[in-house]
Design a protein around this motif. Structure first.
Motif, PDB file in Angstrom:
ATOM      1  N   SER A  99       0.727  -1.136   0.151  1.00 19.62           N
ATOM      2  CA  SER A  99       0.195   0.149   0.522  1.00 19.62           C
ATOM      3  C   SER A  99       1.086   1.192  -0.286  1.00 19.62           C
ATOM      4  O   SER A  99       0.750   2.230  -0.634  1.00 19.62           O
ATOM      5  N   THR A 101       3.807   1.387  -1.087  1.00 22.42           N
ATOM      6  CA  THR A 101       4.682   1.453  -2.705  1.00 22.42           C
ATOM      7  C   THR A 101       2.880   1.988  -3.255  1.00 22.42           C
ATOM      8  O   THR A 101       3.528   2.774  -4.728  1.00 22.42           O
ATOM      9  N   SER A 102       1.759   1.638  -3.511  1.00 19.28           N
ATOM     10  CA  SER A 102       1.063   2.226  -3.842  1.00 19.28           C
ATOM     11  C   SER A 102       1.305   3.225  -4.167  1.00 19.28           C
ATOM     12  O   SER A 102       0.628   4.514  -4.799  1.00 19.28           O
ATOM     13  N   PHE A 117       2.059   0.054 -12.871  1.00 21.55           N
ATOM     14  CA  PHE A 117       1.167  -0.413 -11.495  1.00 21.55           C
ATOM     15  C   PHE A 117       0.917  -1.935 -10.579  1.00 21.55           C
ATOM     16  O   PHE A 117       1.670  -2.122  -9.891  1.00 21.55           O
ATOM     17  N   SER A 121       3.749  -3.343  -7.782  1.00 30.90           N
ATOM     18  CA  SER A 121       2.551  -3.810  -6.629  1.00 30.90           C
ATOM     19  C   SER A 121       2.703  -5.389  -6.540  1.00 30.90           C
ATOM     20  O   SER A 121       3.478  -5.650  -5.721  1.00 30.90           O
ATOM     21  N   GLY A 227       7.259   2.742  -5.287  1.00 31.61           N
ATOM     22  CA  GLY A 227       6.980   3.544  -5.765  1.00 31.61           C
ATOM     23  C   GLY A 227       6.948   4.816  -6.822  1.00 31.61           C
ATOM     24  O   GLY A 227       6.468   4.790  -8.335  1.00 31.61           O
TER      25      GLY A 227
END
Length: 275
Positions: A99, A101-102, A117, A121, A227
């Motif tokens: 999360s 990283t997102s 993306f 992830s 990210g």
């Protein structure tokens, strides 16, 4: 109506009381044969009964503990394997890493690429699973002394160390490959560096110095940077700012959690600031 009692003189009262005392002193104790059958047990008999029941209970408990401590072979069922591997990889912590990283990917400037993306992830999640599995592999003898970690799969013997290392390898290799060739080499290098930092630096340092918290904070600060680099391909000021925010946040977060676990950390032999 009851008859009125005759008023006796003090002299008669004294004599009657002295006679009663003499009768009491002269009374002989009853023989055991003269006691009624419905008599109450004495205190000594009650104590003997209680001690006998306690001894029987302790014998039963000894049998139970002997059965519990007897060595039994742990059989691994295929249905239990997904749950065991999820606990081995610390799935909740992995979800938190993914999360962050997102969030770094979403905050980065530029168009939002869904394929990049998803690759970022998945690759970050696999790298986190590998790092957590290797961490548990190294800490089995210390986790067994702590209430918080004594039920981990390797401590309980639910899986073998060979299976744990194999699972970590099967997560680390494709995870780093996805980040390197599916996203960009910079993100892959950060993922590989984070695995090395968590397993080879932070894990052994926990038993040496409280500086492990500073190293562990770097491990937690790298995922949002990954990210950002996945979306932009560069390590600029925005990535460093996100990493610095998460790095600073981890000190009050971890120190607050470790204060409630200081007895566990002390039993495990970990050098934490709370201990």
């Amino acid at each position: 109506k009851p008859k009125p009692e005759p008023v006796a003189s003090p002299f008669l009262e004294k004599t009657s009381s002295s006679q009663a005392k003499a009768e009491v002193y002269e009374m002989k104790p009853f023989a055991p044969s003269s006691l009624p059958l419905s008599r109450k047990p004495s205190e000594t008999e009650l104590i003997e009964l209680k001690s006998a029941s306690i001894i029987e209970g302790s014998i039963d408990e000894g049998k139970e503990t002997k059965e519990e401590t007897r060595w039994k072979e742990m059989k691994l069922h295929v249905d239990d394997l997904p749950g065991i591997l999820a606990r081995l990889s610390k799935i909740k912590l992995t979800a938190l890493v993914v999360s962050t990283t997102s969030a770094g990917f979403a905050l980065a400037p530029g168009p939002f690429d869904w394929s990049c993306f998803l690759l970022t992830s998945v690759g970050t999640g696999l790298a986190s699973c590998a790092a957590n599995s290797i961490n548990q592999f190294f800490e089995v003898p210390f986790d067994s002394n702590m209430n918080r970690t004594k039920n981990r799969p390797l401590v309980r013997g639910q899986i073998s160390p060979l299976l744990a290392v194999s699972f970590a390898t099967c997560c680390a290799v494709p995870g780093v490959a996805l980040l390197t060739w599916g996203v960009n080499p910079l993100t892959g290098a950060l993922g590989l560096f984070n695995i090395f930092l968590y397993t080879c630096c932070y894990t052994p340092l926990k038993r040496i110095s409280i500086a492990n918290t500073w190293v562990g904070a770097v491990v937690g600060a790298i995922p949002p940077v990954m990210g950002w680099t996945a979306a932009t391909g560069s390590l600029d000021a925005g990535a460093c700012l996100l990493g610095g925010i998460l790095y600073s946040w981890q000190f009050p977060h971890f120190n607050a959690l470790s204060w409630g676990l200081r007895e566990d950390y002390s039993r495990g032999g970990y050098c934490m600031m709370s201990v």
